[in-house]
Design an enzyme around this catalytic site. Sequence first.
Site, short mmCIF file in Angstrom:
data_model
loop_
_atom_site.label_atom_id
_atom_site.label_comp_id
_atom_site.label_asym_id
_atom_site.label_seq_id
_atom_site.Cartn_x
_atom_site.Cartn_y
_atom_site.Cartn_z
N THR A 17 24.79 25.04 3.77
CA THR A 17 24.31 25.59 5.04
C THR A 17 23.09 24.81 5.53
OG1 THR A 17 25.26 27.68 4.35
CG2 THR A 17 23.71 27.81 6.14
N HIS A 18 22.84 23.67 4.88
CA HIS A 18 21.63 22.90 5.22
C HIS A 18 21.87 21.99 6.43
CE1 HIS A 18 20.72 23.47 0.68
NE2 HIS A 18 20.54 24.57 1.37
N LEU A 19 21.99 22.61 7.58
CA LEU A 19 22.15 21.86 8.83
C LEU A 19 20.75 21.55 9.37
CD1 LEU A 19 24.77 24.37 10.09
CD2 LEU A 19 25.31 22.00 9.56
#
Lengths: 457, 597
Positions: free
Chosen positions: B523-525
């Site tokens: 989820t590391h956008l």
Amino acid sequence: MSLFLRSTGTKRTSPLRPLLTMGLGLLGIVAATLPTRPAQADDAPLPAGLIEEGHYQAVLGDCAACHTQPGRPPYSGGMPFKLPIGTIYSTNISPDPVHGIGHYTEAEFARAVQLGIRKDGSALYPAMPYPSYARLNKADIHALYVYFQRGVTPQPVDPPANGLIWPLSMRWPLHIWRWLFSPSIQSAQLRTNNQFSDPILARGAYLVEGPGHCGACHSPRSITLNEKAQTAKDGPLFLSGGGVVEQWVVPSLRQENRTGLGRWSEQDIVDFLRTGRSRTGASFGGMTPVIVHSAHAFKEADLHAIARYLMQLAPARKETPWVYDPTTTDMLRRADLSQPGAQTYMDRCAACHRTDGAGYGTVFPPLAGNPIVMTDDATSLIHIILAGDSMHALPTAASAFTMPGFADTLSDREVADVVSFIRQSWGNNSSPVKESTVKHIRHSIPQAETPDQLPKN
Amino acid sequence: MTDQTFPPAKPDVVVIGAGWAGSIMAKELTEAGLNVTMLERGHDHSTAVEGTYPGSIDELRGAVRKRLFQKLARTSLTIRNRPDQTALPYRQLAAFLPGEGVGGAGLHWSGCHFRVTEDDLRLRSATIERYGQKFIPKDMHLQDYGISYGELEPFFDKAEKVFGTSGEASSVQGQKTGRGNVFALDRSSHFPLPPMADTFSASVFRQAAREAGFHPYSMPAANASQPYTNPYGCQMGPCNFCGYCSGYACYLYSKASPNVNILPALRQDKRFRLITQAQVLEILLDDTRKRATGVRYIDLKTDSEQVIEADLVILSAFQLHNVHLMLTSGIGKPYDPVSQSGTIGRNFTYQTITSSRVWLPENRCTNQFVGAGGAGVAIDDFNQPGFDRGRAGFIGGSPVWVNQAGLKPIAAAQGSGGKGSPRWGGAYKAAMIDQYRHSFSIDAHGSNMAYRDVYLDLDPTWRNAYGQPMLRMTFTWKDNDIRMNQYVVRQIGDIAQAMGATRTSLNSLLPGQLFDSRIYQTTHLSGGVILGSNPKTSALNRYLQSWDVPNLFVIGSSAFPQGMGYNPTGLVAALAYWSAYHIRQTYLRNPGPMVHA
């Protein structure tokens, strides 16, 4: 008197409520026909700090516990007490001249607070702890009066009307009770004030026996509902533990080694009162509202005075000193779950309270050696396992930890086993509990908090 | 202090989003004496409800049915790999899992709490210094932050103390400890808590990595190794390695979250107000378009549109929503990949992560159900600035770690079999048991660079439940990052051999492999509203202040110019404290642009 069983409603309620039930309703019927004067007409300058001092006295006396109902204006009363004979509501003690106590003179105010006599001469129910408040000195009463007349906003609202059935609604018999069991101001003050030459202990005695009215819950009561002892001088029954209130056992505050405060340090008591948590235990049940409204805001010196005073109360019972016993810990660490309750303890309890029963500091309280675990009556332990409970967020401790309830996931048998397991492990050596006891308590505990009432962290 | 269904009196500050960034900003700005209203589109969340044991560790309700994640039925985005394709909506959460509700992704994260390497903050300058300008591939948008590590250090330090981070310092005020990550930058103080214990798998990796000449260290974890009270007076319980971190609210209060570590203090502040179920649609501007006047939102409790005015607007939603709200509000110029002009949506990046698995002999039990989301052992040998990328032929880097986070039963069943092994029957069961008890994964957690044709803009076709154009993601893997991943995974293979693995399944990206939104990645956008020193290539100045609207600050990983190897939360928190510090020190005294372009 046996009609006053227990009240229902929010958990913010004082543990005193079943007793209060007896005393409320009185002030509320204050005659609206009496000549009134504007509560705040007297705008003469006050000595600096007097209102603040009066506010502090209201905190010490925990007036809000009964007279401020969540969702209603401060001190406007309205806290419901559901009884088999009807519902009554706490009164408006804001300075509104019609709906509150704005028309009370200071002498009338003192008479009500300290002697339980209303302005109109009728008697208050003794749930209003006037036998304790009788000990308040003149300066503190003055500050309290000034605060309730000029520091509190008048609230022109009436609590809902009481609905009591005659003849139980009659008040005159209360005068007899008052005459029999309530001290005069002079004798009360004399008794409390002359016990200690040490000024810290004397202050502690004043706070505990007077405004703090700790004995209202923590001292045993006789069949006529009077406290059997009202001061340290009255002997070892004083603060030796009350009965069961709303299915919480009120423990002793004396120096019993196992079930009293015998192993608590002065700092433990101070931490507990100030933050609702200490390394020796966490507040739950009926004590939590006391800390939320009242004790957390006590001055540091007052907390220490209270602790030091409590620590010199000799044990009411002789108890074999609690000594940690590692047998259970060793069994659990060997994965020996043969004891009844051991599996449930591992699955449901050990994550927070640990296999050694030591808990984690002020976050998760210890079960090993915790006085409330070892009281003869195991109601509290059963209650909290079934219903869970929450600490509250305080200015002194922001985090409000929640213990989940297990009523939906554990059977009466499983609860009885795990309670017995906890009561017999780590040197606790207390009696096991029966399945039928759990069953009874399950059906009689007040309604749990709704999600809206739960802490938000 | 509590929810209201009507617009409250005008606060000084409106904060959009109740995750880490928003909670930090709200705390800092109330401390500065301002009245702060925080808007959150989701529900309130608490340990007493979402974290109540044992319901909290229901995997079906939690990770499988996405209890704490974004509700895509109302808002989503569209995805495509290349600009010549038509994007389609992301209808089921898979590749990435934005949060929803109070705490945001900060409630369901794992707790990996890193700082940065020195090069992460000045990647363009460092690359040119070491390897020359020509080493930067065409169409790679490499950029510096314009903030040095020294400037950010006090804020990393503050964040760790608030989060109750467990870890092992390598260098404190110039003193080497002989432990920790030898490549880590100097710190002003130790971690507030000692490192988390090694799981068995982590200890095996630690030993093998050390024997292979690498430099293993305990990962810094915002999972409390001991009971802890943070500077706000908020308390944490100690972690028991139950394994329910990522995707769950921690029932032991031991994983740091805004809910546990900041909001208990904030909720007591009368200057603070939280409004939940408030979906912000637009940041309102005055006629000059240079000043924000407040926000327009939908009160989801009453389905009515509301306006709330404020002097200062903090946009601190999840990265994707920060970009979306900038675009729907018409703040800044949307990025155009053809002319390479505009800033909003530019430098959208991700991370390049693959997970490999090794099996140990049957007498060595890894017990995959044990775990903690932030705990583990890592090596930084392929992430540290001194690693020679010139020979390896890529920009960026990748820590490698064993981060045994607790494998849940359904995930374990789904993750076994396949790739030629049976998906049912006795052989499947035996393989699943073997994998659950005796295997573990080793991750390459790599950086992701920014490229000309990887960006975010508004979709021309698809609209959300509120009638707004959805955000459109144009993203795929690029050669540089694939090369980096392949290089690092080869090293994992060597370490696995040294551990006595009976079997190894190495996973790396393949040349030309496209991004697949159906498979969980991370989820590391990041990026899309990046900071920088040039208003032509960045949306924010170094204080995270909008170049275009000076009373708007945009906080979050959306400010990162490119994706780094470490998990982003530590840098998000440090940048939030950094920005808040400068708002308090400078902006509030003299509101206006803090950097003149």
